[in-house]
Motif scaffolding. Sequence first.
Motif, PDB file in Angstrom:
ATOM      1  N   ALA A  18       0.836  -1.205   0.000  1.00 13.35           N
ATOM      2  CA  ALA A  18       0.000   0.000   0.000  1.00 13.35           C
ATOM      3  C   ALA A  18       0.872   1.256   0.000  1.00 13.35           C
ATOM      4  N   ARG A  19       1.976   1.219   0.728  1.00 12.24           N
ATOM      5  CA  ARG A  19       2.898   2.364   0.731  1.00 12.24           C
ATOM      6  C   ARG A  19       3.500   2.578  -0.654  1.00 12.24           C
ATOM      7  N   VAL A  20       3.862   1.487  -1.316  1.00 15.73           N
ATOM      8  CA  VAL A  20       4.421   1.591  -2.669  1.00 15.73           C
ATOM      9  C   VAL A  20       3.392   2.228  -3.600  1.00 15.73           C
ATOM     10  N   LYS A  21       2.146   1.781  -3.501  1.00 11.85           N
ATOM     11  CA  LYS A  21       1.086   2.317  -4.363  1.00 11.85           C
ATOM     12  C   LYS A  21       0.814   3.792  -4.088  1.00 11.85           C
ATOM     13  N   GLY A  22       1.187   4.263  -2.918  1.00 11.63           N
ATOM     14  CA  GLY A  22       1.008   5.667  -2.580  1.00 11.63           C
ATOM     15  C   GLY A  22       2.088   6.580  -3.129  1.00 11.63           C
ATOM     16  N   LEU A  23       3.138   5.987  -3.684  1.00 10.90           N
ATOM     17  CA  LEU A  23       4.234   6.774  -4.259  1.00 10.90           C
ATOM     18  C   LEU A  23       3.850   7.299  -5.638  1.00 10.90           C
ATOM     19  N   PRO A  24       4.482   8.402  -6.080  1.00 12.05           N
ATOM     20  CA  PRO A  24       4.273   8.847  -7.467  1.00 12.05           C
ATOM     21  C   PRO A  24       4.680   7.738  -8.447  1.00 12.05           C
ATOM     22  N   LYS A  25       4.103   7.781  -9.630  1.00 15.34           N
ATOM     23  CA  LYS A  25       4.293   6.704 -10.618  1.00 15.34           C
ATOM     24  C   LYS A  25       5.764   6.426 -10.923  1.00 15.34           C
ATOM     25  N   ASP A  26       6.580   7.482 -11.099  1.00 13.15           N
ATOM     26  CA  ASP A  26       7.991   7.244 -11.425  1.00 13.15           C
ATOM     27  C   ASP A  26       8.699   6.517 -10.276  1.00 13.15           C
ATOM     28  N   GLN A  28       7.205   4.454  -8.192  1.00 13.57           N
ATOM     29  CA  GLN A  28       6.704   3.071  -8.201  1.00 13.57           C
ATOM     30  C   GLN A  28       7.464   2.215  -9.210  1.00 13.57           C
ATOM     31  N   ILE A  29       7.687   2.782 -10.382  1.00 14.39           N
ATOM     32  CA  ILE A  29       8.399   2.036 -11.433  1.00 14.39           C
ATOM     33  C   ILE A  29       9.812   1.675 -10.965  1.00 14.39           C
ATOM     34  N   VAL A  30      10.530   2.650 -10.434  1.00 11.25           N
ATOM     35  CA  VAL A  30      11.908   2.404  -9.991  1.00 11.25           C
ATOM     36  C   VAL A  30      11.914   1.462  -8.791  1.00 11.25           C
ATOM     37  N   TYR A  31      10.966   1.619  -7.868  1.00 13.91           N
ATOM     38  CA  TYR A  31      10.900   0.721  -6.707  1.00 13.91           C
ATOM     39  C   TYR A  31      10.732  -0.726  -7.167  1.00 13.91           C
ATOM     40  N   LYS A  32       9.824  -0.958  -8.102  1.00 14.25           N
ATOM     41  CA  LYS A  32       9.570  -2.332  -8.574  1.00 14.25           C
ATOM     42  C   LYS A  32      10.815  -2.930  -9.228  1.00 14.25           C
ATOM     43  N   GLU A  33      11.564  -2.100  -9.956  1.00 12.60           N
ATOM     44  CA  GLU A  33      12.808  -2.592 -10.559  1.00 12.60           C
ATOM     45  C   GLU A  33      13.854  -2.892  -9.483  1.00 12.60           C
ATOM     46  N   ILE A  34      13.925  -2.038  -8.475  1.00 12.30           N
ATOM     47  CA  ILE A  34      14.848  -2.286  -7.363  1.00 12.30           C
ATOM     48  C   ILE A  34      14.472  -3.578  -6.658  1.00 12.30           C
ATOM     49  N   GLN A  35      13.197  -3.754  -6.416  1.00  3.31           N
ATOM     50  CA  GLN A  35      12.723  -4.969  -5.742  1.00  3.31           C
ATOM     51  C   GLN A  35      13.119  -6.211  -6.544  1.00  3.31           C
ATOM     52  N   LYS A  36      12.895  -6.203  -7.852  1.00  3.45           N
ATOM     53  CA  LYS A  36      13.284  -7.335  -8.707  1.00  3.45           C
ATOM     54  C   LYS A  36      14.782  -7.584  -8.617  1.00  3.45           C
ATOM     55  N   TYR A  37      15.545  -6.515  -8.718  1.00  4.51           N
ATOM     56  CA  TYR A  37      17.005  -6.621  -8.672  1.00  4.51           C
ATOM     57  C   TYR A  37      17.454  -7.249  -7.356  1.00  4.51           C
ATOM     58  N   LEU A  38      16.918  -6.733  -6.254  1.00  5.42           N
ATOM     59  CA  LEU A  38      17.338  -7.246  -4.945  1.00  5.42           C
ATOM     60  C   LEU A  38      16.898  -8.691  -4.735  1.00  5.42           C
ATOM     61  N   PHE A  39      15.745  -9.068  -5.259  1.00  9.95           N
ATOM     62  CA  PHE A  39      15.303 -10.451  -5.117  1.00  9.95           C
ATOM     63  C   PHE A  39      16.175 -11.403  -5.934  1.00  9.95           C
ATOM     64  N   LYS A  40      16.757 -10.902  -7.019  1.00  9.86           N
ATOM     65  CA  LYS A  40      17.618 -11.755  -7.849  1.00  9.86           C
ATOM     66  C   LYS A  40      19.040 -11.834  -7.316  1.00  9.86           C
ATOM     67  N   VAL A  41      19.628 -10.712  -6.956  1.00 11.97           N
ATOM     68  CA  VAL A  41      21.040 -10.704  -6.568  1.00 11.97           C
ATOM     69  C   VAL A  41      21.266 -10.337  -5.116  1.00 11.97           C
ATOM     70  N   GLY A  42      20.206  -9.922  -4.496  1.00 14.93           N
ATOM     71  CA  GLY A  42      20.317  -9.244  -3.214  1.00 14.93           C
ATOM     72  C   GLY A  42      20.718 -10.065  -2.015  1.00 14.93           C
ATOM     73  N   PRO A  43      20.653  -9.398  -0.906  1.00 10.73           N
ATOM     74  CA  PRO A  43      21.140  -9.980   0.340  1.00 10.73           C
ATOM     75  C   PRO A  43      20.280 -11.133   0.807  1.00 10.73           C
ATOM     76  N   VAL A  44      20.941 -12.092   1.428  1.00 11.58           N
ATOM     77  CA  VAL A  44      20.266 -13.264   1.953  1.00 11.58           C
ATOM     78  C   VAL A  44      19.220 -12.861   2.986  1.00 11.58           C
ATOM     79  N   GLU A  45      19.548 -11.878   3.827  1.00 15.51           N
ATOM     80  CA  GLU A  45      18.622 -11.487   4.886  1.00 15.51           C
ATOM     81  C   GLU A  45      17.377 -10.780   4.369  1.00 15.51           C
ATOM     82  N   LEU A  46      17.291 -10.484   3.086  1.00 18.01           N
ATOM     83  CA  LEU A  46      16.098  -9.863   2.535  1.00 18.01           C
ATOM     84  C   LEU A  46      14.892 -10.772   2.701  1.00 18.01           C
ATOM     85  N   THR A  47      15.119 -12.074   2.715  1.00 24.37           N
ATOM     86  CA  THR A  47      14.018 -13.013   2.876  1.00 24.37           C
ATOM     87  C   THR A  47      13.507 -13.057   4.309  1.00 24.37           C
ATOM     88  N   ASP A  48      14.247 -12.509   5.261  1.00 26.65           N
ATOM     89  CA  ASP A  48      13.834 -12.516   6.660  1.00 26.65           C
ATOM     90  C   ASP A  48      12.843 -11.404   6.989  1.00 26.65           C
TER      91      ASP A  48
END
Length: 116
Positions: A18-26, A28-48
């Motif tokens: 809901a917080r992400v959806k409250g952000l301006p569109k630009d 939101q787009i960058v956040y979603k790309e960051i999220q994808k990036y971190l889920f692919k290469v990111g830190p192990v503790e991100l899953t915690d």
Amino acid sequence: MSIQDIIEGKKEWRAHVARVKGLPKDYQIVYKEIQKYLFKVGPVELTDGIGLLSGIIDLFEEGASLGKGVLEVTGSDVAAFCDELIKDSKTYADIYQESVDQKVSKAMKKVTDKTK
């Protein structure tokens, strides 16, 4: 993990989304790309938990409230921005590299032992 933990985790995630959806569109787009990036290469503790992701939203909310464009907050190289965030964290790539090194060391030891 108990049922209550799962329910609380889902509530926390929904609030996060809901917080992400409250952000301006630009943002939101960058956040979603960051999220994808971190889920692919990111830190192990991100899953915690979603601590790092929530911190990014905090930063984005602040930037948006100041009228900044998202790339003014992250810089034009968003992957480098992500890498800087996780530079001191153990990543899945680190674990894989360690696994490869261990396997090679074990194999080389067997070869060395056979030649003696």
